[in-house]
Design a protein around this motif. Structure first.
Motif, PDB file in Angstrom:
ATOM      1  N   GLU A  12       0.839  -1.212   0.000  1.00 34.08           N
ATOM      2  CA  GLU A  12       0.000   0.000   0.000  1.00 34.08           C
ATOM      3  C   GLU A  12       0.866   1.251   0.000  1.00 34.08           C
ATOM      4  O   GLU A  12       0.494   2.270  -0.603  1.00 34.08           O
TER       5      GLU A  12
ATOM      6  N   GLU B 295       2.030   1.666  -3.536  1.00 33.15           N
ATOM      7  CA  GLU B 295       0.911   2.146  -4.354  1.00 33.15           C
ATOM      8  C   GLU B 295       0.680   3.629  -4.155  1.00 33.15           C
ATOM      9  O   GLU B 295       0.413   4.375  -5.105  1.00 33.15           O
TER      10      GLU B 295
ATOM     11  N   ASN C 174      -3.287  -3.544  -8.321  1.00 31.54           N
ATOM     12  CA  ASN C 174      -3.428  -2.085  -8.458  1.00 31.54           C
ATOM     13  C   ASN C 174      -2.110  -1.435  -8.832  1.00 31.54           C
ATOM     14  O   ASN C 174      -2.052  -0.507  -9.650  1.00 31.54           O
ATOM     15  N   ILE C 175      -1.016  -1.919  -8.220  1.00 29.16           N
ATOM     16  CA  ILE C 175       0.301  -1.354  -8.536  1.00 29.16           C
ATOM     17  C   ILE C 175       0.679  -1.674  -9.979  1.00 29.16           C
ATOM     18  O   ILE C 175       1.166  -0.800 -10.710  1.00 29.16           O
TER      19      ILE C 175
ATOM     20  N   ASP D 135      -1.176   0.597 -12.234  1.00 30.11           N
ATOM     21  CA  ASP D 135      -0.606   1.957 -12.242  1.00 30.11           C
ATOM     22  C   ASP D 135       0.652   2.010 -13.113  1.00 30.11           C
ATOM     23  O   ASP D 135       0.880   2.986 -13.846  1.00 30.11           O
TER      24      ASP D 135
END
Length: 566
Positions: A11, A14, A54-55, A58
């Motif tokens: 997190e 991220e 999610n990373i 991105d």
């Protein structure tokens, strides 16, 4: 790093990436190494898996150069699916640029399994369908055959066999290793965790249906491929072994493959195949030749315009028009790529149609040169055409205009560049050139038209040579000239009628590269020959002989012919 704080670390990474639109090489190495440590050392729960995805999403959406890291990213995403625990039956992780689904299976009960993706491609997260066909906006669909059950590992109560699906919604991660091809779909993959052996040579094919990013309205060749991790010295690349096209339309292609991996569809965007080394050399020759040609054509036009007695006769006036057509072709070609880079579709259509117009005008004026030569040397007597030059101008500039207008009316999409679409940007920008994109239009309005012109010019060339031969036979004794003079005359006729263009029609097959160089080299030598032949102490004599102008113009004829094909 301890297993307990893996989620906190992910997190934190991220959060840092949200503020960076671009990562350099070293930053990517650091981030991806940290993600590999998390996957290998931690228990991948759905929450941790979602943070990892999610990373990756991105990173894919950033402006970073990902090509050196394609295999690494693919291995990380597959490891996330392989190691995930804490779910029942199936689980799906979704981010804007990527999605992963894992499905536990019972080998004895396995019949088939499908994975579908629906997306409006407007930046929203894709929607995943397991064993259901997507209703709207399908961008990828993969169907696994029942024969796959023989490749499942022996099941046990702790880790049942698992199928992992991956979907990559941004194709920037993958680069085509085949020159002249671009990835024209998103990428979808399927794999079996802990398979007993590499899954290949299946008795039943895996069926993959992918939506085209660029609608294939021109029905160019498409190729079903898979990502081969071992190509390009371990950096990965597209390969077609074991995959074949089942059917294809303007919007979709369905592939059949006998193995599991990452699948995509390549679009053929080139009419010619030249290896990179020769292509670079020919590109240099093209631009240098076009630049030199533009300079001398401009000088020639200015000279004829400045000296009235040079443009009084019909041949000189025709030659001025031919020079203007070739000069326009030269200049538009030189600025084409620059104007195309502006990213304006309307401008690209205008540039492509203008280039088409000047190319056809050049062909037409070469044909009119042959007509005038026939009247002057063969039909010497009893030939009077009122408003002779005016009618020639109407034909020389009017016929190309009619053809280009018809193309715009019938199929305006024939003009353009593959860069001007609503799809995600493709990887290979070598087609940053505004020209005819429709094969039928190209062959009808360019190739067929040029063939007709040159067949006519060749016929006139032969007739004129015969006529000159008769004149030599009937000339008074003592007035004959030598072989060198005859060769100069033949060379002048060849240049004036543009017959060296015909070499370009044979630039295919095994001798393609040789003929391309021969085509350019012959015209360069002709320029040198005419330069030596001209008497620079008498400029009017040099220019009125037309040899230097025609030789200079042939630089554009030879060098820009390849560009006109693309």
């Amino acid at each position: 790093m301890r297993r307990e704080n893996a989620l906190d670390v992910v997190e934190m990474i991220e959060g840092l990436l949200r503020n960076q639109s671009t990562l350099n090489y070293q930053e990517l190495v650091t981030v991806l190494n940290k993600l590999e440590d998390v996957v290998n050392l931690s228990v991948v729960t759905p929450n941790l898996g979602q943070a990892l995805i999610n990373i990756i999403s991105d990173i894919l959406e950033s402006d970073s150069n990902l090509l050196p890291f394609t295999n690494t990213i693919l291995n990380i995403t597959e490891a996330v699916g392989d190691r995930m625990v804490g779910y029942e039956g199936s689980s799906t992780l979704i981010a804007p640029a990527i999605a992963i689904s894992v499905v536990d299976v019972v080998p004895e009960q396995f019949g088939s399994l499908t994975f579908g993706v629906s997306s409006d491609r407007a930046g929203t997260k894709p929607e995943i369908f397991i064993n259901r066909y997507p209703f709207n906006s399908t961008v990828a669909f993969i169907s696994l055959p029942s024969a796959l059950q023989h490749s499942f590992p022996q099941s046990n109560h702790q880790s049942p066999p698992r199928v992992t699906f991956q979907f990559f919604g941004i194709p920037v991660l993958f680069k085509s290793s085949q020159k002249g091809h671009v990835l024209n779909t998103f990428v979808v993959s399927a794999s079996v965790t802990n398979a007993s052996s590499p899954i290949k040579d299946l008795d039943e094919d895996v069926k993959v249906t992918l939506h085209h990013l660029i609608p294939n309205t021109l029905y160019r060749d498409v190729q079903c491929v898979y990502w081969n991790f071992n190509k390009n010295d371990g950096h990965g690349g597209w390969d077609d072994y074991g995959c074949r096209r089942y059917n294809s339309s303007s919007d979709y292609t369905t592939c059949l493959c006998d193995h599991l991996t990452h699948f995509g569809v390549l679009l053929d965007v080139s009419r010619t195949q030249v290896d990179p080394a020769n292509e670079q050399i020919l590109t240099i020759i093209t631009y240098v030749g076009c630049g030199v040609s533009s300079l001398f054509l401009g000088i020639t036009v200015l000279t004829y315009t400045a000296f009235e007695k040079l443009r009084r006769d019909y041949p000189s006036q025709i030659l001025i028009n031919l020079s203007l057509a070739l000069l326009g072709l030269n200049l538009v070609f030189l600025v084409n790529s620059w104007l195309s880079s502006w990213g304006l579709y309307g401008l690209c259509v205008a540039v492509a149609s203008t280039l088409h117009y000047f190319l056809l005008a050049s062909f037409t004026w070469m044909g009119l040169e042959a007509v005038n030569m026939y009247f002057a040397l063969v039909k010497v007597f009893n030939v009077y055409v009122p408003s002779y030059i005016l009618k020639f101008c109407a034909l020389g500039w009017g016929i190309p205009l009619v053809i280009c207008v018809l193309v715009l009316i019938v199929n305006r999409e024939a003009y353009g560049s593959l860069l001007y679409t609503d799809a995600q940007p493709t990887l290979d920008n070598s087609d940053n050139f505004c020209w005819l994109q429709d094969n039928v239009t190209f062959y009808v309005s360019v190739v067929a038209y040029a063939v007709l012109i040159f067949l006519f010019n060749i016929a006139v060339f032969v007739v004129v040579l015969i006529q000159i031969r008769h004149m030599r036979v009937n000339s008074p004794a003592g007035t004959s000239r030598g072989l060198i003079h005859d060769l100069k005359g033949v060379a002048s006729l060849t240049l004036l009628l543009g017959l060296t263009w015909t070499v370009g029609f044979f630039t295919w097959g095994p001798a393609r590269i040789v003929l391309l160089y021969l085509f350019s080299g012959l015209n360069t030598l002709q320029a040198k020959y005419c330069k030596r032949a001209c008497n620079y102490e008498d400029m009017s004599s040099c220019i009125s002989s037309k040899e230097e102008l025609v030789a200079k113009q042939l630089l554009i004829e030879s060098d820009c012919y390849t560009a006109a094909q693309q």
